[in-house]
Write an enzyme that holds these catalytic residues in place. Structure first.
Site, PDB file in Angstrom:
ATOM      1  N   GLY A  94       0.783  -1.265   0.122  1.00 29.66           N
ATOM      2  CA  GLY A  94       0.147  -0.046  -0.032  1.00 29.66           C
ATOM      3  C   GLY A  94       0.807   1.130   0.109  1.00 29.66           C
ATOM      4  CB  SER A  95       0.301   4.388  -1.760  1.00 30.10           C
ATOM      5  OG  SER A  95       0.828   4.016  -2.926  1.00 30.10           O
ATOM      6  N   GLY A  96       1.570   5.463   1.002  1.00 32.87           N
ATOM      7  CA  GLY A  96       1.384   5.932   2.160  1.00 32.87           C
ATOM      8  C   GLY A  96       2.608   5.741   3.446  1.00 32.87           C
ATOM      9  CG  HIS A  97       3.653   2.356   4.194  1.00 34.53           C
ATOM     10  ND1 HIS A  97       2.956   2.744   5.230  1.00 34.53           N
ATOM     11  CD2 HIS A  97       2.925   1.289   3.487  1.00 34.53           C
ATOM     12  CE1 HIS A  97       1.856   2.180   5.657  1.00 34.53           C
ATOM     13  NE2 HIS A  97       1.663   1.389   4.317  1.00 34.53           N
ATOM     14  CE  LYS A 131       4.750  -2.903   3.844  1.00 33.04           C
ATOM     15  NZ  LYS A 131       4.862  -2.839   2.246  1.00 33.04           N
ATOM     16  CG  ASP A 181       1.037  -6.205   0.996  1.00 36.59           C
ATOM     17  OD1 ASP A 181      -0.037  -5.594   0.757  1.00 36.59           O
ATOM     18  OD2 ASP A 181       1.947  -5.543   1.416  1.00 36.59           O
ATOM     19  CG  HIS A 223      -1.133  -0.561   7.446  1.00 31.84           C
ATOM     20  ND1 HIS A 223      -0.618  -1.526   7.645  1.00 31.84           N
ATOM     21  CD2 HIS A 223      -1.183  -0.127   6.162  1.00 31.84           C
ATOM     22  CE1 HIS A 223       0.158  -1.950   6.570  1.00 31.84           C
ATOM     23  NE2 HIS A 223      -0.347  -1.073   5.527  1.00 31.84           N
TER      24      HIS A 223
END
Length: 333
Positions: free
Chosen positions: A54-57, A105, A110, A219
C-alpha cells in the site's frame, strides 16, 4: 482534513507520476498497470527484486528502486495491497533471465496478491521466490496479519538483498540473504498521533492529547498498550527492551541501528531517540557499527518513531556498505 491533493481517488497515480518525473534518471514509471522500475531494467543475468504494498509509507517502496536495491516497486492504493496484475507486470519487466525475488511485508492482502502474481509468472516460465518480512515484535497477530507484521526492517532486507543481487548471487542465494536479514532484524514503533487517509478524510484512530500507542502498526493498527505520554528516554527504553529481548541480542553483538520516523516526526526528535537507543545498546555490550536515521517507512503524516536493530556479520556489513543509488538511499557511487 488539510492535504496537498486534488481528487483523493487520484492521489497515488499523481504521486507516482510526479516521482517518475523527479527521478527520470533512475526510474521509469508505468501508470497502467501502475509500477516503478529501474531505468535500465531488465538487467541481463541479474536476479530481479520486486517489492511493494500500500502507498502512504513513502519513500518505501518506490524510493528504493535503483542500482543496488530494488528493480521494481508496486504501489497499491493508500494502505491497500496492490493487485496481482501490476505485480506480474513489474515481475516481467525486471526478469533478466536469472529469476525474480519478491520481498513481501506480512500483511494478508500483500501475501495473497504476490502469491497469485508469482503463480502467473511461473506460467510464463519466470522463476519467482518470495521472502515474507515479519520484523515487528509488538503483536503476534493484528487486524491485517496472521503472525507478525512487516515494518521498517523491510528497508534493511531490500538494501542487503539488493546488494547480493547486484554482486551476481543466484536466486537461491539472494533469497537466503533476505531470509537471514529478516531472521536477525526486529522492530517496534510508537505513535504520538494518528494519520488521515485521503479517501477517508478523518483520523485513522483517536488518541487523547496526553496518550501514545506503544507497538503501533504502520497502518495505524493497535499496538501493545496505550499509555500516558512519557519522556523520550522512557519511550525508547520500552521499544528497545522489547526488541533486544526478542532475537535475543546479547553482549558482543555488532548491529545496525535504524531509527525511522513515521512521517510527521522532526529530525531533532529522531536524533534524541537515536541517542538514547545507542546508549542502551552500549550498556548491554551491543556495538552499533552501522546506523540509519530518517523517514524510510512512514505512515502518512503520523507523528511517531520505530526502532529497528539488525544483528550483523561480516557479509551482511559488506552488503550494507555496497554501493546503492536510489531516490531515498545512495552511497558509494
Amino acid at each position: 482534513m488539510k492535504k496537498l491533493i486534488n481528487d483523493p481517488k487520484n492521489v497515488v497515480t499523481e504521486a507516482v507520476s510526479g516521482f517518475g518525473a523527479a527521478h527520470a534518471d533512475l526510474v521509469t514509471v508505468s501508470l497502467d498497470p501502475i509500477f516503478i522500475v529501474r531505468r535500465d531494467a531488465p538487467v541481463s543475468g541479474k536476479v530481479g527484486i520486486v517489492s511493494g504494498g500500500g502507498s502512504g509509507h513513502e519513500p518505501m517502496h518506490g524510493g528504493f528502486v535503483g542500482p543496488g536495491m530494488l528493480d521494481a516497486a508496486v504501489p497499491g492504493a493508500v494502505f491497500t495491497s496492490p493487485t496481482p496484475d501490476p505485480i506480474l507486470a513489474a515481475t516481467k519487466a525486471v526478469d533478466g533471465g536469472a529469476g525474480v525475488l519478491h520481498i513481501v511485508k506480512n500483511y494478508t492482502g500483500d501475501v495473497l496478491n504476490f502469491e497469485t502474481a508469482a503463480d502467473l509468472a511461473a506460467a510464463e516460465d519466470i522463476e519467482v521466490r518470495a521472502v515474507i518480512i515479519n520484523d515487528d515484535v509488538a503483536v503476534k497477530d493484528s487486524l491485517y496479519t496472521a503472525g507478525r507484521r512487516g515494518v521498517a526492517g523491510t528497508v534493511l532486507v531490500e538494501k542487503i538483498a539488493g546488494a547480493a543481487a547486484e554482486r551476481g548471487d543466484d536466486l537461491a542465494g539472494v533469497a537466503e540473504i533476505a531470509e537471514r536479514v529478516n531472521a536477525q532484524v526486529r522492530t517496534m514503533g510508537v505513535a504520538l498521533t494518528p494519520c488521515v487517509v485521503p479517501h477517508a478524510g478523518e483520523p485513522s484512530f483517536t488518541l487523547a492529547d496526553d496518550e501514545i500507542e506503544i507497538g503501533i502498526g504502520i497502518h495505524g493498527e493497535p499496538g501493545r498498550e496505550r499509555i500516558k505520554l512519557e519522556p523520550a528516554d522512557a519511550i525508547v527504553d520500552r521499544l528497545l527492551g522489547a526488541v533486544v529481548e526478542d532475537v535475543p541480542f546479547v553482549s558482543g553483538d555488532k548491529v545496525l541501528l535504524l531509527v525511522n520516523g513515521m512521517g510527521g516526526t522532526p529530525q531533532i526528535e529522531l536524533y534524541i531517540v537515536y541517542r538514547r537507543a545507542a546508549e542502551v545498546l552500549a550498556e548491554k555490550g551491543i556495538e552499533v557499527t552501522r546506523s540509519l536515521v530518517g523517514n524510510f517507512t512512514t505512515s502518512l503524516e503520523m507523528q511517531g518513531v520505530s526502532v529497528s536493530v539488525l544483528k550483523l556479520d561480516d557479509e551482511l556489513t559488506a552488503l550494507w556498505d555496497a554501493p546503492v543509488h536510489t531516490a531515498a538511499l545512495r552511497w558509494g557511487r
